[in-house]
Write a protein that holds these residues in place. Structure first.
Motif, PDB file in Angstrom:
ATOM      1  N   SER A 232      33.960  41.575-113.236  1.00 13.48           N
ATOM      2  CA  SER A 232      32.687  41.688-113.943  1.00 13.48           C
ATOM      3  C   SER A 232      32.338  43.154-114.155  1.00 13.48           C
ATOM      4  CB  SER A 232      31.590  41.002-113.136  1.00 13.48           C
ATOM      5  OG  SER A 232      31.454  41.653-111.895  1.00 13.48           O
ATOM      6  N   GLY A 233      31.335  43.380-114.943  1.00  9.17           N
ATOM      7  CA  GLY A 233      30.836  44.734-115.143  1.00  9.17           C
ATOM      8  C   GLY A 233      31.411  45.409-116.366  1.00  9.17           C
ATOM      9  N   PRO A 234      31.001  46.679-116.594  1.00 10.95           N
ATOM     10  CA  PRO A 234      31.447  47.403-117.788  1.00 10.95           C
ATOM     11  C   PRO A 234      32.914  47.800-117.693  1.00 10.95           C
ATOM     12  CG  PRO A 234      30.209  48.853-116.362  1.00 10.95           C
ATOM     13  CD  PRO A 234      30.121  47.472-115.762  1.00 10.95           C
ATOM     14  N   GLY A 235      33.496  48.150-118.796  1.00 12.48           N
ATOM     15  CA  GLY A 235      34.885  48.579-118.789  1.00 12.48           C
ATOM     16  C   GLY A 235      35.521  48.527-120.162  1.00 12.48           C
ATOM     17  N   GLY A 236      34.822  47.978-121.135  1.00 11.53           N
ATOM     18  CA  GLY A 236      35.332  47.986-122.506  1.00 11.53           C
ATOM     19  C   GLY A 236      36.431  46.966-122.726  1.00 11.53           C
ATOM     20  N   GLN A 237      37.300  47.277-123.671  1.00  7.48           N
ATOM     21  CA  GLN A 237      38.331  46.330-124.102  1.00  7.48           C
ATOM     22  C   GLN A 237      39.294  45.970-122.968  1.00  7.48           C
ATOM     23  OE1 GLN A 237      40.009  48.616-127.253  1.00  7.48           O
ATOM     24  NE2 GLN A 237      38.566  47.848-128.782  1.00  7.48           N
ATOM     25  N   HIS A 238      39.667  46.949-122.160  1.00  9.84           N
ATOM     26  CA  HIS A 238      40.661  46.708-121.112  1.00  9.84           C
ATOM     27  C   HIS A 238      40.150  45.694-120.088  1.00  9.84           C
ATOM     28  CE1 HIS A 238      44.124  47.563-118.624  1.00  9.84           C
ATOM     29  NE2 HIS A 238      43.319  47.736-117.580  1.00  9.84           N
ATOM     30  N   ALA A 239      38.892  45.841-119.652  1.00  9.61           N
ATOM     31  CA  ALA A 239      38.335  44.954-118.631  1.00  9.61           C
ATOM     32  C   ALA A 239      38.167  43.533-119.151  1.00  9.61           C
ATOM     33  CB  ALA A 239      36.994  45.495-118.149  1.00  9.61           C
ATOM     34  N   ASN A 240      38.002  43.400-120.458  1.00 11.06           N
ATOM     35  CA  ASN A 240      37.781  42.075-121.025  1.00 11.06           C
ATOM     36  C   ASN A 240      39.058  41.256-121.153  1.00 11.06           C
ATOM     37  OD1 ASN A 240      35.094  42.675-121.249  1.00 11.06           O
ATOM     38  ND2 ASN A 240      35.260  43.412-123.352  1.00 11.06           N
ATOM     39  N   LYS A 241      40.209  41.895-121.037  1.00 12.45           N
ATOM     40  CA  LYS A 241      41.452  41.134-121.225  1.00 12.45           C
ATOM     41  C   LYS A 241      42.376  41.163-120.009  1.00 12.45           C
ATOM     42  CE  LYS A 241      43.624  44.985-123.617  1.00 12.45           C
ATOM     43  NZ  LYS A 241      44.170  45.483-124.859  1.00 12.45           N
ATOM     44  N   VAL A 242      42.012  41.893-118.944  1.00 10.63           N
ATOM     45  CA  VAL A 242      42.874  42.008-117.762  1.00 10.63           C
ATOM     46  C   VAL A 242      42.197  41.350-116.563  1.00 10.63           C
ATOM     47  CG1 VAL A 242      43.982  43.623-116.183  1.00 10.63           C
ATOM     48  CG2 VAL A 242      43.890  44.139-118.607  1.00 10.63           C
ATOM     49  N   SER A 243      42.941  40.510-115.852  1.00 11.62           N
ATOM     50  CA  SER A 243      42.418  39.852-114.651  1.00 11.62           C
ATOM     51  C   SER A 243      42.800  40.671-113.427  1.00 11.62           C
ATOM     52  CB  SER A 243      42.992  38.444-114.541  1.00 11.62           C
ATOM     53  OG  SER A 243      42.646  37.688-115.663  1.00 11.62           O
ATOM     54  N   SER A 244      41.923  41.591-113.038  1.00 10.28           N
ATOM     55  CA  SER A 244      42.247  42.474-111.918  1.00 10.28           C
ATOM     56  C   SER A 244      41.548  42.055-110.620  1.00 10.28           C
ATOM     57  CB  SER A 244      41.884  43.913-112.254  1.00 10.28           C
ATOM     58  OG  SER A 244      40.508  44.013-112.522  1.00 10.28           O
ATOM     59  N   LYS A 245      40.524  41.244-110.709  1.00  8.50           N
ATOM     60  CA  LYS A 245      39.819  40.778-109.519  1.00  8.50           C
ATOM     61  C   LYS A 245      40.670  39.713-108.828  1.00  8.50           C
ATOM     62  CE  LYS A 245      35.302  38.884-108.277  1.00  8.50           C
ATOM     63  NZ  LYS A 245      34.007  38.477-108.868  1.00  8.50           N
ATOM     64  N   VAL A 246      40.805  39.817-107.499  1.00 13.30           N
ATOM     65  CA  VAL A 246      41.630  38.872-106.748  1.00 13.30           C
ATOM     66  C   VAL A 246      40.739  38.070-105.805  1.00 13.30           C
ATOM     67  CG1 VAL A 246      43.517  38.648-105.081  1.00 13.30           C
ATOM     68  CG2 VAL A 246      43.659  40.345-106.886  1.00 13.30           C
ATOM     69  N   GLU A 247      40.946  36.752-105.810  1.00  9.39           N
ATOM     70  CA  GLU A 247      40.207  35.853-104.922  1.00  9.39           C
ATOM     71  C   GLU A 247      41.193  35.213-103.963  1.00  9.39           C
ATOM     72  OE1 GLU A 247      36.819  33.162-106.295  1.00  9.39           O
ATOM     73  OE2 GLU A 247      38.480  31.752-105.975  1.00  9.39           O
ATOM     74  N   LEU A 248      40.937  35.386-102.668  1.00  9.14           N
ATOM     75  CA  LEU A 248      41.796  34.828-101.629  1.00  9.14           C
ATOM     76  C   LEU A 248      41.100  33.613-101.047  1.00  9.14           C
ATOM     77  CD1 LEU A 248      43.520  36.714 -98.773  1.00  9.14           C
ATOM     78  CD2 LEU A 248      41.782  35.073 -98.177  1.00  9.14           C
ATOM     79  N   SER A 249      41.847  32.517-100.878  1.00  9.21           N
ATOM     80  CA  SER A 249      41.265  31.344-100.217  1.00  9.21           C
ATOM     81  C   SER A 249      42.199  30.888 -99.102  1.00  9.21           C
ATOM     82  CB  SER A 249      41.009  30.226-101.217  1.00  9.21           C
ATOM     83  OG  SER A 249      42.186  29.886-101.897  1.00  9.21           O
ATOM     84  N   PHE A 250      41.583  30.476 -97.994  1.00 11.82           N
ATOM     85  CA  PHE A 250      42.341  30.093 -96.805  1.00 11.82           C
ATOM     86  C   PHE A 250      41.665  28.906 -96.148  1.00 11.82           C
ATOM     87  CE2 PHE A 250      42.997  30.731 -92.132  1.00 11.82           C
ATOM     88  CZ  PHE A 250      44.351  30.453 -92.114  1.00 11.82           C
ATOM     89  N   GLN A 251      42.426  27.826 -95.966  1.00 19.02           N
ATOM     90  CA  GLN A 251      41.897  26.639 -95.299  1.00 19.02           C
ATOM     91  C   GLN A 251      42.186  26.748 -93.812  1.00 19.02           C
ATOM     92  OE1 GLN A 251      43.354  23.164 -97.412  1.00 19.02           O
ATOM     93  NE2 GLN A 251      41.269  22.377 -97.376  1.00 19.02           N
ATOM     94  N   ILE A 252      41.133  26.945 -93.038  1.00 15.51           N
ATOM     95  CA  ILE A 252      41.286  27.168 -91.601  1.00 15.51           C
ATOM     96  C   ILE A 252      41.805  25.914 -90.905  1.00 15.51           C
ATOM     97  CG2 ILE A 252      40.036  27.698 -89.471  1.00 15.51           C
ATOM     98  CD1 ILE A 252      38.206  29.477 -91.153  1.00 15.51           C
ATOM     99  N   ALA A 253      41.227  24.768 -91.219  1.00 15.32           N
ATOM    100  CA  ALA A 253      41.573  23.530 -90.518  1.00 15.32           C
ATOM    101  C   ALA A 253      43.022  23.110 -90.768  1.00 15.32           C
ATOM    102  CB  ALA A 253      40.626  22.417 -90.937  1.00 15.32           C
ATOM    103  N   ALA A 254      43.575  23.432 -91.930  1.00 18.26           N
ATOM    104  CA  ALA A 254      44.928  23.000 -92.270  1.00 18.26           C
ATOM    105  C   ALA A 254      45.999  24.025 -91.888  1.00 18.26           C
ATOM    106  CB  ALA A 254      45.015  22.712 -93.765  1.00 18.26           C
ATOM    107  N   SER A 255      45.599  25.120 -91.274  1.00 17.11           N
ATOM    108  CA  SER A 255      46.536  26.196 -90.958  1.00 17.11           C
ATOM    109  C   SER A 255      47.460  25.833 -89.797  1.00 17.11           C
ATOM    110  CB  SER A 255      45.768  27.469 -90.620  1.00 17.11           C
ATOM    111  OG  SER A 255      46.650  28.471 -90.203  1.00 17.11           O
ATOM    112  N   ASP A 256      48.752  26.173 -89.946  1.00 15.54           N
ATOM    113  CA  ASP A 256      49.721  25.980 -88.872  1.00 15.54           C
ATOM    114  C   ASP A 256      49.910  27.256 -88.052  1.00 15.54           C
ATOM    115  OD1 ASP A 256      50.195  23.343 -89.642  1.00 15.54           O
ATOM    116  OD2 ASP A 256      51.734  23.946 -91.088  1.00 15.54           O
TER     117      ASP A 256
END
Length: 133
Positions: free
Chosen positions: A18-42
């Motif tokens: 999100s946020g400003p950045g012009g043309q480059h920010a609108n077409k590049v997916s640079s934000k990373v989302e990590l998800s971890f399921q605690i109960a299913a972890s080995d």
């Protein structure tokens, strides 16, 4: 805690930042989302899972999934590294069991000091009163 096992269980999703950045920010997916399921972890023991669910309860989704995001850098790879480091730091911090507090008695000198200061305060206030004739 088996870090390699946990690392294999992590799921990543790249999102547009999100946020400003012009043309480059609108077409590049640079934000990373990590998800971890605690109960299913080995990679975690049952005791560790319970502790994490207790400590990280407010950071978990309704399904019991821990979600962390990072969009500090313009590079997706740097964001991924940063969110992984943040994740393991959070796990280590949550798994620390604090020492039980031992009750201790006040020392004799501290008791005497307290009683002496009470006596001095009492005398000070008595001296403020009008004298008896």
């Amino acid at each position: 805690m088996n870090q390699e096992q946990i690392l294999n269980e992590l799921q990543f999703k790249a999102i547009r930042s999100s946020g400003p950045g012009g043309q480059h920010a609108n077409k590049v997916s640079s934000k990373v989302e990590l998800s971890f399921q605690i109960a299913a972890s080995d990679g975690l023991t049952e005791r560790q899972k319970k502790r994490l669910l207790l400590k990280l309860g407010n950071k978990l989704s309704k399904e019991g999934v821990l979600i962390l995001q990072c969009d500090e850098s313009r590079s997706q790879h740097k964001n991924k590294d940063l969110v992984i480091k943040r994740f393991f730091k959070l796990l280590e911090k949550s798994l620390i069991v604090p020492k039980a507090r031992k009750k201790s008695k006040p020392t004799r000198s501290s008791i005497e000091k307290r009683l002496k200061s009470k006596k001095i305060a009492s005398l000070k206030k008595n001296n403020r009163s009008k004298p008896d004739y």
